[in-house]
Motif scaffolding. Structure first.
Motif, PDB file in Angstrom:
ATOM      1  N   GLN A 395       0.912  -1.173   0.052  1.00 32.43           N
ATOM      2  CA  GLN A 395       0.213   0.034  -0.123  1.00 32.43           C
ATOM      3  C   GLN A 395       0.774   1.314  -0.004  1.00 32.43           C
ATOM      4  O   GLN A 395       1.768   1.232   0.792  1.00 32.43           O
ATOM      5  N   VAL A 396       0.571   2.108  -1.014  1.00 29.52           N
ATOM      6  CA  VAL A 396       1.484   3.389  -1.239  1.00 29.52           C
ATOM      7  C   VAL A 396       0.692   4.612  -0.584  1.00 29.52           C
ATOM      8  O   VAL A 396      -0.460   4.589  -1.265  1.00 29.52           O
ATOM      9  N   THR A 397       1.125   5.398   0.096  1.00 27.25           N
ATOM     10  CA  THR A 397       0.311   6.746   0.308  1.00 27.25           C
ATOM     11  C   THR A 397       1.175   7.852   0.105  1.00 27.25           C
ATOM     12  O   THR A 397       2.428   7.634   0.222  1.00 27.25           O
ATOM     13  N   LEU A 398       0.679   9.139   0.148  1.00 24.09           N
ATOM     14  CA  LEU A 398       1.578  10.266   0.144  1.00 24.09           C
ATOM     15  C   LEU A 398       1.514  10.651   1.611  1.00 24.09           C
ATOM     16  O   LEU A 398       0.358  10.821   2.220  1.00 24.09           O
ATOM     17  N   CYS A 399       2.662  11.058   2.124  1.00 18.69           N
ATOM     18  CA  CYS A 399       2.886  11.470   3.383  1.00 18.69           C
ATOM     19  C   CYS A 399       2.115  12.787   3.750  1.00 18.69           C
ATOM     20  O   CYS A 399       3.037  13.661   3.116  1.00 18.69           O
ATOM     21  N   THR A 400       1.105  12.727   4.367  1.00 22.05           N
ATOM     22  CA  THR A 400       0.361  13.998   4.667  1.00 22.05           C
ATOM     23  C   THR A 400       0.478  14.333   6.167  1.00 22.05           C
ATOM     24  O   THR A 400       0.094  13.371   6.765  1.00 22.05           O
ATOM     25  N   PRO A 401       0.892  15.342   6.528  1.00 20.35           N
ATOM     26  CA  PRO A 401       0.860  15.732   8.140  1.00 20.35           C
ATOM     27  C   PRO A 401      -0.364  15.851   8.486  1.00 20.35           C
ATOM     28  O   PRO A 401      -1.172  16.832   8.003  1.00 20.35           O
ATOM     29  N   LEU A 402      -0.916  15.085   9.535  1.00 20.26           N
ATOM     30  CA  LEU A 402      -2.143  15.238  10.142  1.00 20.26           C
ATOM     31  C   LEU A 402      -2.110  15.316  11.518  1.00 20.26           C
ATOM     32  O   LEU A 402      -1.385  14.925  12.267  1.00 20.26           O
ATOM     33  N   ASP A 403      -3.102  15.894  11.898  1.00 19.84           N
ATOM     34  CA  ASP A 403      -3.679  15.698  13.685  1.00 19.84           C
ATOM     35  C   ASP A 403      -2.661  16.456  14.433  1.00 19.84           C
ATOM     36  O   ASP A 403      -2.582  15.787  15.434  1.00 19.84           O
ATOM     37  N   TYR A 404      -1.912  17.183  13.926  1.00 23.63           N
ATOM     38  CA  TYR A 404      -0.592  17.939  14.746  1.00 23.63           C
ATOM     39  C   TYR A 404       0.114  16.897  15.325  1.00 23.63           C
ATOM     40  O   TYR A 404       0.521  16.760  16.652  1.00 23.63           O
ATOM     41  N   THR A 405       0.476  15.861  14.734  1.00 24.28           N
ATOM     42  CA  THR A 405       1.434  14.735  14.987  1.00 24.28           C
ATOM     43  C   THR A 405       2.760  15.561  15.225  1.00 24.28           C
ATOM     44  O   THR A 405       2.934  16.391  14.678  1.00 24.28           O
ATOM     45  N   PRO A 406       3.916  15.050  15.593  1.00 27.30           N
ATOM     46  CA  PRO A 406       5.254  15.640  15.613  1.00 27.30           C
ATOM     47  C   PRO A 406       5.707  16.014  14.176  1.00 27.30           C
ATOM     48  O   PRO A 406       6.063  17.094  13.854  1.00 27.30           O
ATOM     49  N   TYR A 407       5.272  15.190  13.075  1.00 29.86           N
ATOM     50  CA  TYR A 407       5.788  15.472  11.652  1.00 29.86           C
ATOM     51  C   TYR A 407       4.858  16.596  11.346  1.00 29.86           C
ATOM     52  O   TYR A 407       5.582  17.523  10.461  1.00 29.86           O
ATOM     53  N   HIS A 408       3.771  16.733  11.534  1.00 26.82           N
ATOM     54  CA  HIS A 408       2.797  17.892  11.168  1.00 26.82           C
ATOM     55  C   HIS A 408       3.501  19.104  11.926  1.00 26.82           C
ATOM     56  O   HIS A 408       3.552  20.049  11.046  1.00 26.82           O
ATOM     57  N   GLN A 409       3.573  19.164  13.278  1.00 31.66           N
ATOM     58  CA  GLN A 409       4.320  20.163  13.587  1.00 31.66           C
ATOM     59  C   GLN A 409       5.583  20.633  13.262  1.00 31.66           C
ATOM     60  O   GLN A 409       5.908  21.841  13.036  1.00 31.66           O
ATOM     61  N   GLU A 410       6.366  19.544  12.890  1.00 31.01           N
ATOM     62  CA  GLU A 410       7.838  19.873  12.237  1.00 31.01           C
ATOM     63  C   GLU A 410       7.343  20.498  10.817  1.00 31.01           C
ATOM     64  O   GLU A 410       8.425  21.734  10.512  1.00 31.01           O
ATOM     65  N   CYS A 411       6.703  20.315   9.797  1.00 30.21           N
ATOM     66  CA  CYS A 411       6.221  20.975   8.813  1.00 30.21           C
ATOM     67  C   CYS A 411       5.825  22.324   8.886  1.00 30.21           C
ATOM     68  O   CYS A 411       6.280  23.305   8.412  1.00 30.21           O
ATOM     69  N   ILE A 412       5.144  22.636  10.080  1.00 27.68           N
ATOM     70  CA  ILE A 412       4.822  23.917  10.405  1.00 27.68           C
ATOM     71  C   ILE A 412       5.861  24.661  10.907  1.00 27.68           C
ATOM     72  O   ILE A 412       6.248  25.888  10.487  1.00 27.68           O
ATOM     73  N   ASP A 413       6.717  24.293  11.765  1.00 27.12           N
ATOM     74  CA  ASP A 413       7.799  24.836  12.324  1.00 27.12           C
ATOM     75  C   ASP A 413       8.886  25.087  11.200  1.00 27.12           C
ATOM     76  O   ASP A 413       9.526  26.199  11.575  1.00 27.12           O
ATOM     77  N   HIS A 414       9.076  24.449  10.407  1.00 23.80           N
ATOM     78  CA  HIS A 414      10.131  24.736   9.176  1.00 23.80           C
ATOM     79  C   HIS A 414       9.424  25.114   7.844  1.00 23.80           C
ATOM     80  O   HIS A 414      10.302  25.226   6.840  1.00 23.80           O
ATOM     81  N   SER A 415       8.310  25.457   8.093  1.00 20.53           N
ATOM     82  CA  SER A 415       7.652  26.558   7.054  1.00 20.53           C
ATOM     83  C   SER A 415       7.430  25.676   5.659  1.00 20.53           C
ATOM     84  O   SER A 415       7.991  26.029   4.632  1.00 20.53           O
ATOM     85  N   LYS A 416       7.182  24.448   5.859  1.00 25.30           N
ATOM     86  CA  LYS A 416       7.200  23.207   4.672  1.00 25.30           C
ATOM     87  C   LYS A 416       5.718  22.988   4.276  1.00 25.30           C
ATOM     88  O   LYS A 416       5.620  22.670   3.081  1.00 25.30           O
ATOM     89  N   LEU A 417       4.921  23.732   4.976  1.00 24.50           N
ATOM     90  CA  LEU A 417       3.482  23.223   4.425  1.00 24.50           C
ATOM     91  C   LEU A 417       3.174  24.451   3.316  1.00 24.50           C
ATOM     92  O   LEU A 417       3.358  25.856   3.278  1.00 24.50           O
ATOM     93  N   LEU A 418       2.288  23.778   2.256  1.00 20.62           N
ATOM     94  CA  LEU A 418       2.127  24.960   1.176  1.00 20.62           C
ATOM     95  C   LEU A 418       0.460  25.112   1.364  1.00 20.62           C
ATOM     96  O   LEU A 418       0.141  26.143   0.640  1.00 20.62           O
ATOM     97  N   THR A 419      -0.232  24.746   2.399  1.00 18.57           N
ATOM     98  CA  THR A 419      -1.556  25.001   2.763  1.00 18.57           C
ATOM     99  C   THR A 419      -1.643  25.061   4.043  1.00 18.57           C
ATOM    100  O   THR A 419      -1.331  24.281   4.734  1.00 18.57           O
ATOM    101  N   ASN A 420      -2.802  25.744   4.486  1.00 20.67           N
ATOM    102  CA  ASN A 420      -3.382  25.716   5.908  1.00 20.67           C
ATOM    103  C   ASN A 420      -4.885  25.301   5.792  1.00 20.67           C
ATOM    104  O   ASN A 420      -5.497  25.216   6.706  1.00 20.67           O
TER     105      ASN A 420
END
Length: 503
Positions: A395-420
């Motif tokens: 099963q292949v999925t796109l790594c999507t940051p969700l639910d304010y997991t550490p990865y999600h927060q890391e994407c926010i902290d490093h300005s990696k998100l393209l959308t809010n």
């Protein structure tokens, strides 16, 4: 009290349904997979056992339209409505709550789920939700909360139970702090299968080789590892607890003997390991359940099961084993805090293949640091493992940051998100900045799913027929038909936005 545990149908512009219940990550499917939400089913069972009138209200599995779902719920007029939230459907749920509060002003709406439990003030501010339950142990909390509401008119002011954010007025909230599970998982009941209409979830599931299949009452609540940065089973709000082996075996026996179940999957974050895994497998054998024609499946981790344990599990008729592979480079595994080394993957899969288990690999692409070299290595290794027969499905999925997991927060902290916009978090497109164009990741998805149609893979499945194991014949001649349909669906879902690629 009259309590509705509700899942409204959610349909996108492509006519696909959102799969919310029991999913680690919400995705939209044209041909849905209806998954029994185990913890919520335990909550419904518990509330019924202590005398409340429970309405199991899964509009998706019941094949209702949104209007029909809403009309039926309003007609039933519950005292309490329980909803489960996650990032991609938050805006939808906020609108639903406000509509429900307009149509059923006396009903108390309780929002649960990983997104709201981590951002309760947001849900309270964006909707007229009465309570946010700040725990995924909804069964334990609701079994206390519902009786208290019933017997205390001033419950908003006086409710003492931990893990709640309560609306006191238009602009006032009351928090009762973090929930701490101090009681054993054993206290939560085994699921009442009739109450939750289990057969609605028994056929449309790609994890089942035989039907009817069902999810067991999970033996592990949350995850005994609980450190993967992208996973919801990570954080101080989660606790690890384990159900006894004998109690779980009793349920398996009941499902096989009294319900005619042909495949049982335990969707615990990680299933038993070591001595507990061996005791469970031996218990299946001692009770003769391995001779009843039912297969068993689990989630586990690389390095958690040794050869002795795998051999015993195969004897007990375990078949489907889901393993989080994620990526084939050490840097990614370290950044995800996966806790295993690639050098041990081969031996684990070799043992499983040797004893007739069907390993299923889950892979993600599109990490915000993933280079072309890392991506190519993952595709190459997955092809090798599948063509060699060391893995049977993927099963292949796109790594999507969700639910304010550490990865999600890391994407926010490093300005990696393209959308809010939470609507963009539905795993249908990449929403993080990456070092290479997004189209490269979509192409990797196509390449890995196309393995199912490759002559080398098909030849390997034909070769398995000479083991003369029933499951291998079923895999080729029965499961493959369903699998091809789902492979096409997954490829469409994960690559339909490729032409809009950015990075």
């Amino acid at each position: 009290m009259r309590v509705a545990i509700s899942y409204p149908p959610i349909v996108n512009a492509d006519g696909q349904k959102a799969m919310v219940s029991q999913n680690r990550n919400v995705q939209y499917f044209k041909k849905p997979t209806y998954l029994l939400p185990v913890t919520y089913a335990q909550a419904a069972t518990w509330l019924k056992q202590i005398g409340h009138d429970v309405y199991w209200d899964d509009g998706n599995a019941q094949l209702k339209s949104y209007d029909q779902w809403l009309s039926d719920l309003v007609s039933w007029a519950p005292d309490i409505i329980v909803l489960e939230s996650t990032t991609p459907v938050m805006k939808f749920y906020w609108r639903v709550v406000d509509q429900l509060k307009q149509l059923l002003p006396a009903s108390i709406v309780i929002m649960t789920g990983y997104h709201s439990m981590r951002k309760p003030e947001e849900t309270m501010g964006e909707s007229k939700t009465d309570i946010v339950l700040r725990s995924n142990h909804v069964d334990f909390v609701l079994s206390r909360l519902v009786p208290y509401i019933e017997s205390n008119k001033s419950w908003r002011l006086t409710c003492p139970y931990e893990g709640l954010v309560i609306r006191m007025g238009d602009n006032q909230l009351r928090s009762t702090g973090n929930f701490r599970q101090v009681e054993p998982l054993e206290k939560s009941p085994i699921i009442d299968r009739d109450l939750v209409d289990w057969k609605r979830y028994a056929f449309e599931n790609g994890n089942y080789l035989q039907t009817p299949g069902t999810y067991a009452t999970s033996v592990i609540r949350d995850c005994m590892f609980g450190k993967c940065t992208f996973c919801r089973y990570n954080g101080p709000d989660l606790t690890f607890s384990m159900m006894s082996i004998e109690r779980s075996l009793d349920e398996y026996e009941d499902l096989i003997i009294n319900h005619g179940v042909k495949e049982i999957f335990d969707d615990s974050g990680v299933w038993y390991r070591g001595v507990e895994a061996r005791k469970f497998a031996q218990g299946i054998i001692d009770r003769g359940l391995h001779k009843k024609g039912c297969y068993f499946g689990i989630n586990t981790r690389f390095e958690y099961l040794d050869e002795e344990t795998i051999k015993l599990m195969a004897k007990a008729n375990f078949r489907f084993v889901l393993l989080g592979y994620e990526a084939a480079d050490d840097e990614t595994l370290q950044r995800l805090n996966k806790g295993y080394q690639l050098q041990h993957v081969e031996s684990c899969l070799t043992w499983m293949s040797k004893y007739g288990l069907h390993p299923h690999l889950t892979i993600m692409v599109g990490y915000y640091w993933q280079t072309q070299e890392q991506l190519d290595k993952t595709v190459s290794e997955v092809r090798r493992l599948m063509f060699s027969g060391l893995a049977r499905t993927l099963q292949v999925t796109l790594c999507t940051p969700l639910d304010y997991t550490p990865y999600h927060q890391e994407c926010i902290d490093h300005s990696k998100l393209l959308t809010n916009d939470y609507d963009d978090f539905d795993m249908s497109k990449l929403i993080v900045k990456t070092p290479i164009p997004h189209d490269r990741y979509y192409e990797a998805v196509r390449q890995m799913y196309s393995i199912a149609f490759h002559p080398k893979f098909i030849a390997r499945q034909i070769a398995y027929l000479f083991t003369f194991r029933k499951r291998d014949w079923q895999f080729l001649f029965t499961y493959s038909v369903r699998a091809i349909r789902r492979v096409r669906q997954h490829v469409f879902n994960l690559t339909k936005n490729a032409s809009q690629s950015v990075y």
